[in-house]
Design an enzyme around this catalytic site. Structure first.
Site, short mmCIF file in Angstrom:
data_model
loop_
_atom_site.label_atom_id
_atom_site.label_comp_id
_atom_site.label_asym_id
_atom_site.label_seq_id
_atom_site.Cartn_x
_atom_site.Cartn_y
_atom_site.Cartn_z
N HIS A 15 1.17 -8.53 -0.34
CA HIS A 15 0.54 -7.36 -0.79
C HIS A 15 0.76 -6.05 0.08
O HIS A 15 0.51 -5.08 -0.22
CB HIS A 15 -1.01 -7.33 -0.73
CG HIS A 15 -1.71 -8.54 -1.74
ND1 HIS A 15 -1.77 -8.03 -2.96
CD2 HIS A 15 -2.28 -9.84 -1.41
CE1 HIS A 15 -2.63 -9.48 -3.62
NE2 HIS A 15 -2.44 -10.11 -2.62
N ARG A 37 -1.00 -3.42 -11.36
CA ARG A 37 -2.01 -3.58 -12.20
C ARG A 37 -2.80 -2.05 -12.48
O ARG A 37 -3.06 -1.31 -11.57
CB ARG A 37 -3.01 -4.49 -11.70
CG ARG A 37 -4.17 -4.96 -12.51
CD ARG A 37 -4.85 -5.82 -11.88
NE ARG A 37 -5.93 -6.68 -12.89
CZ ARG A 37 -6.67 -7.71 -12.61
NH1 ARG A 37 -6.84 -7.89 -11.27
NH2 ARG A 37 -7.72 -7.87 -13.48
N TYR A 100 0.65 -5.65 -14.82
CA TYR A 100 0.16 -7.05 -15.11
C TYR A 100 -0.56 -6.98 -16.63
O TYR A 100 -0.59 -8.25 -17.16
CB TYR A 100 -1.18 -6.90 -14.19
CG TYR A 100 -2.22 -8.24 -13.88
CD1 TYR A 100 -1.91 -8.90 -13.36
CD2 TYR A 100 -3.61 -7.96 -14.70
CE1 TYR A 100 -3.14 -10.15 -13.19
CE2 TYR A 100 -4.28 -9.01 -14.84
CZ TYR A 100 -3.83 -10.12 -14.10
OH TYR A 100 -5.05 -11.07 -14.14
N ARG A 165 -11.72 -15.01 -10.40
CA ARG A 165 -12.99 -14.39 -11.10
C ARG A 165 -12.74 -14.71 -12.96
O ARG A 165 -13.07 -15.63 -13.38
CB ARG A 165 -13.44 -12.93 -11.16
CG ARG A 165 -13.91 -13.11 -9.64
CD ARG A 165 -14.60 -11.72 -9.50
NE ARG A 165 -14.02 -10.37 -10.04
CZ ARG A 165 -14.24 -9.78 -11.18
NH1 ARG A 165 -15.39 -9.96 -11.75
NH2 ARG A 165 -13.58 -8.62 -11.54
N GLY A 167 -9.31 -12.93 -14.29
CA GLY A 167 -8.07 -12.46 -14.50
C GLY A 167 -7.78 -11.60 -15.81
O GLY A 167 -6.50 -11.42 -16.15
#
Length: 204
Positions: A15, A37, A100, A165, A167
């Site tokens: 990241h 994202r 994303y 969770r 996605g």
């Protein structure tokens, strides 16, 4: 620090922004896939991640968390500087920039695009196998990515959704108040003003 040269292929997930990675990264011959994202979903994702990890210690509400996020006072920020670094390098050799949201919208197309970028040829059957393997319901149950061990060790809290969770894209709509969404829209507009970066389906 320079990146050591190796003949065999390996995968490194991070990241970290490029400024904190080896300086010879783009000259080493490796291939780089950069996924960005929608910032609204990033806020929600980081909010729940910080609540999940006991080591983070966050136990406040979303509105309070947003104030930390926009001031870059939490791990993995500053968001905009990170994203703009990736966007500015999108035409570099051996570099693939992906949204994303596009990957979510057509996962099989994304699989084919990435495999082509990595000089791999997949059959339709292999694409379908990968698609099934990466479906969120299967992904959530994959011990290689769902951090089940951290839960067993007590590093993460035992919650219903777990580390992975859902996605999906657009979950911010269930979480943001009208006032919060308007404030974040202004923040996004301000940070996009001096760049040609545009997110697909930002409000969907």
């Amino acid at each position: 620090m320079d990146l050591p040269l190796r003949k065999d292929r390996r995968i490194i997930k991070t990241h970290l922004p490029f400024t904190l990675l080896p300086q010879n990264l783009f000259k080493s011959g490796c291939k780089i896939i950069y996924v960005v994202r929608n910032p609204k979903d990033v806020i929600i994702s980081f909010y729940y991640l910080n609540k999940l990890f006991r080591t983070q210690g966050y136990d406040g509400d979303l509105s309070k968390y947003w104030n930390y996020f926009k001031q870059n006072l939490q791990p993995w920020t500053p968001y905009w500087e990170h994203v703009k670094e990736g966007w500015d390098r999108r035409f570099e050799k051996n570099f693939l920039f992906l949204f994303y949201e596009d990957m979510n919208k057509d996962s099989k197309a994304a699989i084919k695009k990435i495999s082509s970028f990595l000089d791999k040829t997949l059959t339709d059957q292999q694409v379908h196998m990968l698609y099934e393997h990466l479906r969120i319901t299967n992904f959530k149950n994959n011990p290689s990515v769902n951090n089940q061990l951290l839960s067993e060790l007590g590093i993460t809290k035992k919650v219903k959704d777990g580390f992975i969770r859902n996605g999906n894209s657009g979950n911010w709509k269930k979480e943001f108040s009208k006032e919060l969404n308007e404030e974040i829209d202004m923040w996004i507009e301000e940070n996009l003003r001096k760049t040609d970066l545009r997110f697909p389906n930002l409000d969907q």
